[in-house]
Design an enzyme around this catalytic site. Sequence first.
Site, PDB file in Angstrom:
ATOM      1  N   ASP A  27       0.039   6.039  -0.476  1.00 17.61           N
ATOM      2  CA  ASP A  27       0.797   5.528   0.663  1.00 17.61           C
ATOM      3  C   ASP A  27       2.297   5.775   0.455  1.00 17.61           C
ATOM      4  O   ASP A  27       3.078   5.730   1.404  1.00 17.61           O
ATOM      5  CB  ASP A  27       0.573   3.997   0.803  1.00 17.61           C
ATOM      6  CG  ASP A  27      -0.282   3.660   2.016  1.00 17.61           C
ATOM      7  OD1 ASP A  27      -0.393   4.513   2.921  1.00 17.61           O
ATOM      8  OD2 ASP A  27      -0.831   2.545   2.059  1.00 17.61           O
ATOM      9  N   LYS A  41      -9.242   7.530   8.570  1.00 25.11           N
ATOM     10  CA  LYS A  41      -8.823   8.094   7.282  1.00 25.11           C
ATOM     11  C   LYS A  41     -10.031   8.671   6.549  1.00 25.11           C
ATOM     12  O   LYS A  41      -9.956   9.737   5.933  1.00 25.11           O
ATOM     13  CB  LYS A  41      -8.127   7.016   6.439  1.00 25.11           C
ATOM     14  CG  LYS A  41      -6.742   6.666   6.989  1.00 25.11           C
ATOM     15  CD  LYS A  41      -6.138   5.411   6.393  1.00 25.11           C
ATOM     16  CE  LYS A  41      -4.839   5.070   7.112  1.00 25.11           C
ATOM     17  NZ  LYS A  41      -4.242   3.796   6.691  1.00 25.11           N
ATOM     18  N   GLN A  91      -5.306  -1.096   2.700  1.00 18.69           N
ATOM     19  CA  GLN A  91      -4.947  -1.089   4.116  1.00 18.69           C
ATOM     20  C   GLN A  91      -4.083  -2.309   4.475  1.00 18.69           C
ATOM     21  O   GLN A  91      -4.431  -3.443   4.149  1.00 18.69           O
ATOM     22  CB  GLN A  91      -6.223  -1.060   4.973  1.00 18.69           C
ATOM     23  CG  GLN A  91      -5.959  -1.000   6.466  1.00 18.69           C
ATOM     24  CD  GLN A  91      -5.230   0.267   6.902  1.00 18.69           C
ATOM     25  OE1 GLN A  91      -5.527   1.369   6.456  1.00 18.69           O
ATOM     26  NE2 GLN A  91      -4.233   0.115   7.776  1.00 18.69           N
TER      27      GLN A  91
END
Length: 291
Positions: free
Chosen positions: A120, A53, A97
């Site tokens: 997200d 990422k 995460q």
Amino acid sequence: MSATLLDGKVLGLRVEETLVERVAALKIKGVHPHLAVVLAGDDAASQVYVRNKQRACERCGIQSTRIDLPQDVSQEKLMQVVADLNGDDSIHGILVQSPTPDGTDEIAITEAINPTKDVDGFHPANLGRLVMGQSDGLLPCTPAGVMKIIEDAQIDLKGANALVIGRSRIVGMPLALLLAQKGIDATVTIAHSRTNDIENLCRNADLLVAAIGRPEIIEADWIKPGATVIDVGINRIEDKSSKSGSRLVGDVDSSAMEVAGYMTPVPGGVGPMTISMLMSNTVRAAEMKLH
Ligand code: NAD
């Protein structure tokens, strides 16, 4: 017949090229897109995901800040980190995460993220918008990546039978909503671990999305000839012939390539698209600050 490969790596890079331009336009206006990635614990796969990422951020010109926390981090500490990032005007996107360490409450952490920074797309406010038919906000990255693949390949789903196998909060359920939305117009069936006769549901599916997490569980002769097959699953299996002793496979047996009309590979299909959609959400979050 062999399916046309839906290459998520190539498409992801194309998406990122458009983001480079949007990032440049933002910077001219004094907004420097900035993603904060919180990594708690020492999960090996998470380390790789976070690194990928951050690399994508570099390619797009997005600033990234990584916050590493120990495996035994408390819920209070995680919530404080999120609160600090919420209050930091220089941060446009916050990603914690998954999975967070045992003993922490991932849902509570997601709910603590300011929805306008929820890149997200898992905050109830953002998932709720999907139920209301509003798909112009911050969408969950994997479902958004699947939709982008379908759009790019110009696959018309009006009235088509779409089967989504998997009903998770992060993939199956939001994707089913996106496929059923006005303008896409698929007729969606959601299957899961308690569904009877998945085989026959597959045989009737013009679009089959597998988001299960079971290696090669979907067999080639379950696929309707010419169907579009999107394999979201990422499973590591033992392979003595490979250098590392293992390799990645999807939920669909790769021999389905001989039957399907279009199919995503694993790896190199949905995975890279998930990352480019995260980049896209971060740029969108930064753009939203201008309005
Ligand atoms: P999950 O474990 O939360 O959900 C799995 C779903 O599959 C559940 O809804 C369950 O009911 C269903 N299921 C389980 N066994 C089944 C069976 N035998 N038959 C039918 N349905 C069954 O998983 P998830 O987070 O949704 O992820 C699913 C897969 O997608 C995993 O392999 C994961 O690694 C992968 N994934 C990939 C990406 C990507 O970027 N490519 C992103 C997220 C998840």
